[in-house]
Design a protein around this motif. Structure first.
Motif, PDB file in Angstrom:
ATOM      1  N   ARG A  68       0.814  -1.216   0.000  1.00  0.00           N
ATOM      2  CA  ARG A  68       0.000   0.000   0.000  1.00  0.00           C
ATOM      3  C   ARG A  68       0.850   1.269   0.000  1.00  0.00           C
ATOM      4  O   ARG A  68       0.371   2.348  -0.364  1.00  0.00           O
ATOM      5  CB  ARG A  68      -0.926   0.016   1.216  1.00  0.00           C
ATOM      6  CG  ARG A  68      -2.291  -0.623   1.033  1.00  0.00           C
ATOM      7  CD  ARG A  68      -2.245  -2.104   0.825  1.00  0.00           C
ATOM      8  NE  ARG A  68      -3.575  -2.715   1.024  1.00  0.00           N
ATOM      9  CZ  ARG A  68      -3.801  -4.015   0.970  1.00  0.00           C
ATOM     10  NH1 ARG A  68      -2.812  -4.863   0.697  1.00  0.00           N
ATOM     11  NH2 ARG A  68      -5.011  -4.503   1.165  1.00  0.00           N
ATOM     12  N   ALA A  69       2.106   1.167   0.400  1.00  0.00           N
ATOM     13  CA  ALA A  69       2.970   2.347   0.393  1.00  0.00           C
ATOM     14  C   ALA A  69       3.151   2.890  -1.017  1.00  0.00           C
ATOM     15  O   ALA A  69       3.480   4.070  -1.199  1.00  0.00           O
ATOM     16  CB  ALA A  69       4.329   2.000   0.997  1.00  0.00           C
ATOM     17  N   ARG A  70       2.919   2.066  -2.033  1.00  0.00           N
ATOM     18  CA  ARG A  70       3.035   2.527  -3.414  1.00  0.00           C
ATOM     19  C   ARG A  70       1.961   3.555  -3.766  1.00  0.00           C
ATOM     20  O   ARG A  70       2.085   4.266  -4.756  1.00  0.00           O
ATOM     21  CB  ARG A  70       2.980   1.342  -4.373  1.00  0.00           C
ATOM     22  CG  ARG A  70       4.149   0.370  -4.223  1.00  0.00           C
ATOM     23  CD  ARG A  70       4.214  -0.601  -5.383  1.00  0.00           C
ATOM     24  NE  ARG A  70       5.282  -1.564  -5.220  1.00  0.00           N
ATOM     25  CZ  ARG A  70       6.576  -1.351  -5.464  1.00  0.00           C
ATOM     26  NH1 ARG A  70       6.957  -0.148  -5.889  1.00  0.00           N
ATOM     27  NH2 ARG A  70       7.479  -2.294  -5.306  1.00  0.00           N
ATOM     28  N   LEU A  71       0.918   3.636  -2.953  1.00  0.00           N
ATOM     29  CA  LEU A  71      -0.146   4.611  -3.197  1.00  0.00           C
ATOM     30  C   LEU A  71       0.204   5.999  -2.665  1.00  0.00           C
ATOM     31  O   LEU A  71      -0.538   6.962  -2.884  1.00  0.00           O
ATOM     32  CB  LEU A  71      -1.453   4.139  -2.552  1.00  0.00           C
ATOM     33  CG  LEU A  71      -2.033   2.823  -3.083  1.00  0.00           C
ATOM     34  CD1 LEU A  71      -3.209   2.374  -2.218  1.00  0.00           C
ATOM     35  CD2 LEU A  71      -2.473   2.973  -4.535  1.00  0.00           C
ATOM     36  N   PRO A  73       2.340   8.451  -3.458  1.00  0.00           N
ATOM     37  CA  PRO A  73       2.361   9.641  -4.336  1.00  0.00           C
ATOM     38  C   PRO A  73       0.968  10.150  -4.672  1.00  0.00           C
ATOM     39  O   PRO A  73       0.745  11.361  -4.746  1.00  0.00           O
ATOM     40  CB  PRO A  73       3.094   9.136  -5.585  1.00  0.00           C
ATOM     41  CG  PRO A  73       3.928   7.992  -5.105  1.00  0.00           C
ATOM     42  CD  PRO A  73       3.105   7.327  -4.035  1.00  0.00           C
ATOM     43  N   LEU A  74       0.007   9.242  -4.872  1.00  0.00           N
ATOM     44  CA  LEU A  74      -1.367   9.653  -5.151  1.00  0.00           C
ATOM     45  C   LEU A  74      -1.980  10.321  -3.935  1.00  0.00           C
ATOM     46  O   LEU A  74      -2.597  11.391  -4.030  1.00  0.00           O
ATOM     47  CB  LEU A  74      -2.200   8.445  -5.570  1.00  0.00           C
ATOM     48  CG  LEU A  74      -3.694   8.706  -5.786  1.00  0.00           C
ATOM     49  CD1 LEU A  74      -3.912   9.636  -6.970  1.00  0.00           C
ATOM     50  CD2 LEU A  74      -4.454   7.391  -5.977  1.00  0.00           C
ATOM     51  N   LEU A  75      -1.806   9.707  -2.770  1.00  0.00           N
ATOM     52  CA  LEU A  75      -2.361  10.284  -1.547  1.00  0.00           C
ATOM     53  C   LEU A  75      -1.780  11.664  -1.286  1.00  0.00           C
ATOM     54  O   LEU A  75      -2.499  12.583  -0.871  1.00  0.00           O
ATOM     55  CB  LEU A  75      -2.089   9.350  -0.357  1.00  0.00           C
ATOM     56  CG  LEU A  75      -2.867   8.038  -0.350  1.00  0.00           C
ATOM     57  CD1 LEU A  75      -2.306   7.080   0.702  1.00  0.00           C
ATOM     58  CD2 LEU A  75      -4.347   8.287  -0.089  1.00  0.00           C
ATOM     59  N   ALA A  76      -0.498  11.826  -1.538  1.00  0.00           N
ATOM     60  CA  ALA A  76       0.139  13.132  -1.297  1.00  0.00           C
ATOM     61  C   ALA A  76      -0.446  14.202  -2.206  1.00  0.00           C
ATOM     62  O   ALA A  76      -0.704  15.330  -1.764  1.00  0.00           O
ATOM     63  CB  ALA A  76       1.649  13.011  -1.499  1.00  0.00           C
ATOM     64  N   ARG A  77      -0.673  13.870  -3.476  1.00  0.00           N
ATOM     65  CA  ARG A  77      -1.254  14.850  -4.403  1.00  0.00           C
ATOM     66  C   ARG A  77      -2.674  15.229  -3.966  1.00  0.00           C
ATOM     67  O   ARG A  77      -3.049  16.405  -3.973  1.00  0.00           O
ATOM     68  CB  ARG A  77      -1.295  14.276  -5.819  1.00  0.00           C
ATOM     69  CG  ARG A  77       0.059  14.051  -6.458  1.00  0.00           C
ATOM     70  CD  ARG A  77       0.759  15.365  -6.807  1.00  0.00           C
ATOM     71  NE  ARG A  77       1.995  15.111  -7.539  1.00  0.00           N
ATOM     72  CZ  ARG A  77       2.101  15.081  -8.849  1.00  0.00           C
ATOM     73  NH1 ARG A  77       1.037  15.298  -9.614  1.00  0.00           N
ATOM     74  NH2 ARG A  77       3.254  14.850  -9.439  1.00  0.00           N
ATOM     75  N   ARG A 204     -11.129   1.977   0.927  1.00  0.00           N
ATOM     76  CA  ARG A 204     -10.407   1.798   2.185  1.00  0.00           C
ATOM     77  C   ARG A 204      -8.993   2.371   2.111  1.00  0.00           C
ATOM     78  O   ARG A 204      -8.549   3.081   3.008  1.00  0.00           O
ATOM     79  CB  ARG A 204     -10.353   0.297   2.504  1.00  0.00           C
ATOM     80  CG  ARG A 204      -9.649  -0.047   3.806  1.00  0.00           C
ATOM     81  CD  ARG A 204      -9.748  -1.541   4.090  1.00  0.00           C
ATOM     82  NE  ARG A 204      -9.081  -2.339   3.066  1.00  0.00           N
ATOM     83  CZ  ARG A 204      -9.692  -3.242   2.301  1.00  0.00           C
ATOM     84  NH1 ARG A 204     -10.980  -3.460   2.436  1.00  0.00           N
ATOM     85  NH2 ARG A 204      -9.019  -3.946   1.406  1.00  0.00           N
ATOM     86  N   ASP A 205      -8.273   2.064   1.017  1.00  0.00           N
ATOM     87  CA  ASP A 205      -6.841   2.361   0.963  1.00  0.00           C
ATOM     88  C   ASP A 205      -6.516   3.727   0.372  1.00  0.00           C
ATOM     89  O   ASP A 205      -5.380   4.184   0.482  1.00  0.00           O
ATOM     90  CB  ASP A 205      -6.121   1.265   0.177  1.00  0.00           C
ATOM     91  CG  ASP A 205      -6.238  -0.089   0.864  1.00  0.00           C
ATOM     92  OD1 ASP A 205      -5.935  -0.147   2.069  1.00  0.00           O
ATOM     93  OD2 ASP A 205      -6.650  -1.067   0.222  1.00  0.00           O
ATOM     94  N   ARG A 264       1.760  -2.352 -13.626  1.00  0.00           N
ATOM     95  CA  ARG A 264       2.228  -0.972 -13.514  1.00  0.00           C
ATOM     96  C   ARG A 264       2.113  -0.458 -12.081  1.00  0.00           C
ATOM     97  O   ARG A 264       3.017   0.230 -11.586  1.00  0.00           O
ATOM     98  CB  ARG A 264       1.437  -0.065 -14.467  1.00  0.00           C
ATOM     99  CG  ARG A 264       1.654  -0.391 -15.946  1.00  0.00           C
ATOM    100  CD  ARG A 264       0.813   0.539 -16.817  1.00  0.00           C
ATOM    101  NE  ARG A 264       1.310   1.904 -16.759  1.00  0.00           N
ATOM    102  CZ  ARG A 264       0.587   2.962 -17.079  1.00  0.00           C
ATOM    103  NH1 ARG A 264      -0.685   2.824 -17.439  1.00  0.00           N
ATOM    104  NH2 ARG A 264       1.111   4.171 -17.035  1.00  0.00           N
ATOM    105  N   LEU A 265       1.016  -0.783 -11.409  1.00  0.00           N
ATOM    106  CA  LEU A 265       0.862  -0.355 -10.016  1.00  0.00           C
ATOM    107  C   LEU A 265       1.900  -1.028  -9.131  1.00  0.00           C
ATOM    108  O   LEU A 265       2.464  -0.403  -8.228  1.00  0.00           O
ATOM    109  CB  LEU A 265      -0.550  -0.663  -9.523  1.00  0.00           C
ATOM    110  CG  LEU A 265      -1.675   0.173 -10.152  1.00  0.00           C
ATOM    111  CD1 LEU A 265      -3.030  -0.316  -9.672  1.00  0.00           C
ATOM    112  CD2 LEU A 265      -1.513   1.658  -9.832  1.00  0.00           C
ATOM    113  N   ASN A 266       2.152  -2.302  -9.375  1.00  0.00           N
ATOM    114  CA  ASN A 266       3.154  -3.023  -8.580  1.00  0.00           C
ATOM    115  C   ASN A 266       4.558  -2.469  -8.806  1.00  0.00           C
ATOM    116  O   ASN A 266       5.414  -2.568  -7.923  1.00  0.00           O
ATOM    117  CB  ASN A 266       3.114  -4.519  -8.901  1.00  0.00           C
ATOM    118  CG  ASN A 266       2.026  -5.235  -8.132  1.00  0.00           C
ATOM    119  OD1 ASN A 266       2.000  -5.217  -6.904  1.00  0.00           O
ATOM    120  ND2 ASN A 266       1.105  -5.867  -8.845  1.00  0.00           N
ATOM    121  N   LYS A 267       4.795  -1.878  -9.979  1.00  0.00           N
ATOM    122  CA  LYS A 267       6.100  -1.261 -10.252  1.00  0.00           C
ATOM    123  C   LYS A 267       6.182   0.161  -9.706  1.00  0.00           C
ATOM    124  O   LYS A 267       7.212   0.816  -9.858  1.00  0.00           O
ATOM    125  CB  LYS A 267       6.364  -1.259 -11.762  1.00  0.00           C
ATOM    126  CG  LYS A 267       6.698  -2.622 -12.328  1.00  0.00           C
ATOM    127  CD  LYS A 267       7.220  -2.528 -13.761  1.00  0.00           C
ATOM    128  CE  LYS A 267       6.184  -1.997 -14.724  1.00  0.00           C
ATOM    129  NZ  LYS A 267       6.669  -2.005 -16.132  1.00  0.00           N
TER     130      LYS A 267
END
Length: 370
Positions: A68-71, A73-77, A204-205, A264-267
């Protein structure tokens, strides 16, 4: 810079495969009477209610161990944009009760779209209405320093109200040592909120995680399936006809892009994926491959048109649910997170509301390296 995948597809496609452009003029222009509403539009004073529609792939396509840490950059924006309300594609507990009661008209719909609130209702000895009434009472007082016991109670109440994403908001706002079974929040309910080992979910995430960061108390479920009957009774012929209509050159062009999303999300290409999913090209492919294909159904039974009736009714009611939720706080800032195929319909219907201004995702998701 690497061109967005939808842009690459359009560049490489032959002219016959290019997604159809929008008509040069409105097919259904507003009538003179409808234009009278523009008087109200012009009279409205600032601030308007700004709505950002974030189209999303359904993250349940990812494995439970997705990082979930890969999300981040989206959360920050999204956090920088600072919405004060977050709407999600989830059915409200009240509507779920209705869908269960009228299951004869909505066979299997509650099972597909509704969480089971029975354990929370039993733990609190409350029904849907009772849970919602207590939530409203507790949240009537705004508190940044809400006691842990009250947050645990709210988490349990949101579960009883059929709103697990908002329960997650309360759980995330608790200090970790306070995430304990107490105040109506049983060990079983805690496990439901923690969702350990479950597939990712944007409600949720992304939505709940963002709401907790922003100091919000909840998210707003606005999905709607009461209009499923707009398609009329289904039968084997109709169930076979719709997939045939979806089997078209636009869906064939779109399929490899969708299939690449998990990798792509996993990368870590989260922002790039969301830029693609919210691009004009993506909206046009979604409409051409699905809703335009069904609108053009040439069969005498018009099964495609019946499917389109369901889709338009659902999106109209979703936007109406949003309008209702936004109503008490005019001039606020709203983030609507929804499956990307809904985005063009959301923006179409939101665009006719006097008080609402649709905000482009481009400024929030823009590639700052360009």
């Amino acid at each position: 810079m690497v061109m967005a995948l939808y842009g690459l597809l359009l560049t490489a496609a032959a002219a016959a495969m290019a997604v159809p452009p929008a008509p040069s003029r409105e097919v259904n222009p507003p009538s003179p009477a409808a234009r009278a509403v523009w008087i109200a539009d012009a009279a409205l004073r600032e601030p308007r209610t700004d709505v950002l529609v974030l189209g999303t792939p359904h993250l349940s396509m990812l494995a439970p161990d997705f990082d979930r840490a890969r999300l981040e950059p989206l959360l920050a924006r999204l956090q920088t944009w600072r919405p004060r309300m977050i709407m999600v594609e989830a059915v409200s507990g009240a509507q779920c009760d209705y869908l269960r009661k009228f299951a004869v008209a909505y066979p299997g719909v509650a099972e597909d779209y509704c969480p089971d609130a029975s354990a929370a209702r039993a733990a609190l000895n409350l029904d849907q209405a009772g849970a919602e009434a207590e939530i409203e009472r507790l949240l009537a007082t705004e508190r940044a320093d809400r006691p842990a016991a009250e947050r645990r109670r709210l988490a349990a109440l949101f579960l009883a109200a059929g709103d697990p994403a908002s329960a997650r908001v309360q759980w995330l706002r608790l200090p970790e040592p306070e995430r304990i079974a107490a105040d109506g929040l049983t060990a079983g309910l805690l496990a439901t909120i923690a969702a350990t080992g479950k597939r990712p979910n944007e409600n949720r995430d992304v939505a709940a995680a963002l709401a907790a960061r922003l100091g919000l108390e909840r998210v707003w479920p606005v999905d709607d399936h009461t209009g499923d009957r707009a398609a009329g009774p289904s039968n084997a012929e109709m169930e076979a006809a719709i997939p045939r209509l979806w089997d078209n050159r636009w869906s064939h062009a779109r399929k490899p892009l969708i299939e690449q999303i998990p990798a792509r999300l996993n990368k870590g290409e989260v922002l790039a994926v969301y830029r693609d999913e919210n691009s004009l090209d993506a909206a046009r492919y979604a409409v051409a491959s699905d809703f335009a294909a069904t609108a053009a159904d040439p069969s005498p039974q018009r099964y495609g048109r019946r499917y389109l009736a369901y889709w338009e009714t659902r999106n109209l009611r979703m936007v109406a649910n949003m309008r209702e939720a936004m109503g008490p706080t005019p001039g606020t800032r709203v983030l609507a997170i929804v499956g990307s195929s809904h985005k063009p319909y959301y923006e179409r219907y939101l665009g006719v509301l006097s008080e609402v201004r649709v905000v482009s995702t481009d400024s929030v998701l823009a590639d700052k390296a360009r």
